[in-house]
Design a protein around this motif. Structure first.
Motif, short mmCIF file in Angstrom:
data_model
loop_
_atom_site.label_atom_id
_atom_site.label_comp_id
_atom_site.label_asym_id
_atom_site.label_seq_id
_atom_site.Cartn_x
_atom_site.Cartn_y
_atom_site.Cartn_z
N VAL A 61 0.82 -1.21 0.00
CA VAL A 61 0.00 0.00 0.00
C VAL A 61 0.86 1.25 0.00
O VAL A 61 2.00 1.24 0.47
CB VAL A 61 -0.95 -0.04 1.23
N VAL A 62 0.32 2.33 -0.57
CA VAL A 62 0.90 3.67 -0.45
C VAL A 62 -0.11 4.52 0.31
O VAL A 62 -1.32 4.45 0.03
CB VAL A 62 1.20 4.27 -1.84
N GLU A 63 0.37 5.29 1.27
CA GLU A 63 -0.52 6.06 2.13
C GLU A 63 -0.14 7.54 2.13
O GLU A 63 1.05 7.88 2.04
CB GLU A 63 -0.46 5.54 3.57
N ALA A 64 -1.14 8.40 2.25
CA ALA A 64 -0.92 9.84 2.40
C ALA A 64 -1.80 10.34 3.54
O ALA A 64 -2.96 9.93 3.65
CB ALA A 64 -1.25 10.58 1.11
N PHE A 65 -1.23 11.19 4.38
CA PHE A 65 -1.93 11.73 5.54
C PHE A 65 -1.95 13.26 5.44
O PHE A 65 -0.91 13.88 5.26
CB PHE A 65 -1.21 11.36 6.84
N PHE A 66 -3.14 13.84 5.59
CA PHE A 66 -3.33 15.29 5.50
C PHE A 66 -3.85 15.77 6.86
O PHE A 66 -4.97 15.44 7.25
CB PHE A 66 -4.32 15.63 4.39
N LEU A 67 -3.07 16.58 7.56
CA LEU A 67 -3.30 16.93 8.96
C LEU A 67 -3.48 18.43 9.12
O LEU A 67 -2.81 19.22 8.45
CB LEU A 67 -2.08 16.46 9.77
N ASN A 68 -4.38 18.84 10.04
CA ASN A 68 -4.47 20.26 10.38
C ASN A 68 -3.94 20.51 11.79
O ASN A 68 -3.46 19.59 12.46
CB ASN A 68 -5.90 20.80 10.17
N SER A 126 -10.56 20.97 7.82
CA SER A 126 -10.36 22.39 7.59
C SER A 126 -8.88 22.77 7.71
O SER A 126 -8.21 22.38 8.66
CB SER A 126 -11.18 23.18 8.63
N CYS A 127 -8.39 23.48 6.71
CA CYS A 127 -7.06 24.10 6.73
C CYS A 127 -5.93 23.10 7.04
O CYS A 127 -5.28 23.17 8.08
CB CYS A 127 -7.03 25.26 7.72
N VAL A 128 -5.69 22.20 6.10
CA VAL A 128 -4.57 21.26 6.22
C VAL A 128 -3.26 22.04 6.22
O VAL A 128 -3.04 22.91 5.38
CB VAL A 128 -4.58 20.25 5.05
N THR A 129 -2.40 21.74 7.18
CA THR A 129 -1.11 22.44 7.29
C THR A 129 0.10 21.50 7.27
O THR A 129 1.23 21.95 7.08
CB THR A 129 -1.04 23.25 8.60
N ARG A 130 -0.13 20.20 7.51
CA ARG A 130 0.99 19.26 7.57
C ARG A 130 0.65 17.97 6.82
O ARG A 130 -0.51 17.65 6.63
CB ARG A 130 1.36 18.97 9.02
N PHE A 131 1.73 17.26 6.44
CA PHE A 131 1.56 16.13 5.53
C PHE A 131 2.64 15.09 5.81
O PHE A 131 3.74 15.42 6.23
CB PHE A 131 1.71 16.67 4.09
#
Length: 196
Positions: A61-68, A126-131
């Motif tokens: 698997v390939v994963e992506a995380f989008f964090l605020n 809302s407003c993703v700032t980190r990845f």
């Protein structure tokens, strides 16, 4: 935006061509494209192509995380065999919604695979700032965990992709027009209101 996963979860260099992830603007959200080596280990997970697959992190698997900044995040898992898994989390490892629907296509060509999907804007907090982004393959003691932004070398003995402190800043405004502090989707609103 283009990213290449060149290290293991603890900072060692990978020994194969890196997993590449591209994020682009799309009228319906954010287009995510994956180009990756295909290991075919472990074998394909159960379930239909194009369908959500619980426990997909146990497969290739390939994963992506989008964090605020409120520790709300979208976790996207894409598999070379066509399955996917999307999770909304509020707080570290606290899943508030999972198995969201997604149009995802994956194609295997020899020892590589590509995948493409448009992540709906409503799935992003809302407003993703980190990845951060990750890749997993292999079975048993040959299991390999890779990270775009790895944990500090020598600080941990086991991989954990939910160590939010290692996520790095990202400016999503160029690929996601709704990435503003004033925007909260209906999906995220219900989790904010209930305090889930």
């Amino acid at each position: 935006m283009d990213f290449s996963v060149t290290t293991t979860w603890d900072g060692e260099s990978v020994t194969h061509p890196p997993v590449r992830i591209k994020l682009s603007a799309h009228e319906d959200g954010c287009l995510m494209t994956v180009h990756a080596p295909f290991f075919n280990d472990p074998p394909a997970p159960p379930g239909e192509r194009g369908a959500p697959a619980p426990g997909l992190w146990d497969y290739e698997v390939v994963e992506a995380f989008f964090l605020n900044d409120h520790d709300e995040y979208l976790e996207v898992e894409l598999c070379p065999h066509g399955q996917h898994l999307l999770l909304l989390l509020k707080g570290r490892r606290n899943i508030v919604q999972e198995q969201l629907p997604l149009q995802f296509t994956a194609n295997i060509d020899g020892d590589t695979w590509t995948g493409e999907t448009t992540l709906p804007r409503s799935y992003f907090p809302s407003c993703v700032t980190r990845f951060n982004a990750y890749a997993i393959h292999g079975s048993g003691d040959k299991r390999v965990y890779e990270a775009l932004y790895p944990a500090t070398k020598g600080q941990f003995t086991d991989p954990d992709f939910h160590r939010l402190e290692f996520f790095q800043n990202i400016d999503m405004s160029s690929v996601l027009k709704s990435n503003t502090k004033g925007y909260t989707s209906d999906i995220w609103s219900k989790h904010t209101e209930t305090g889930s």
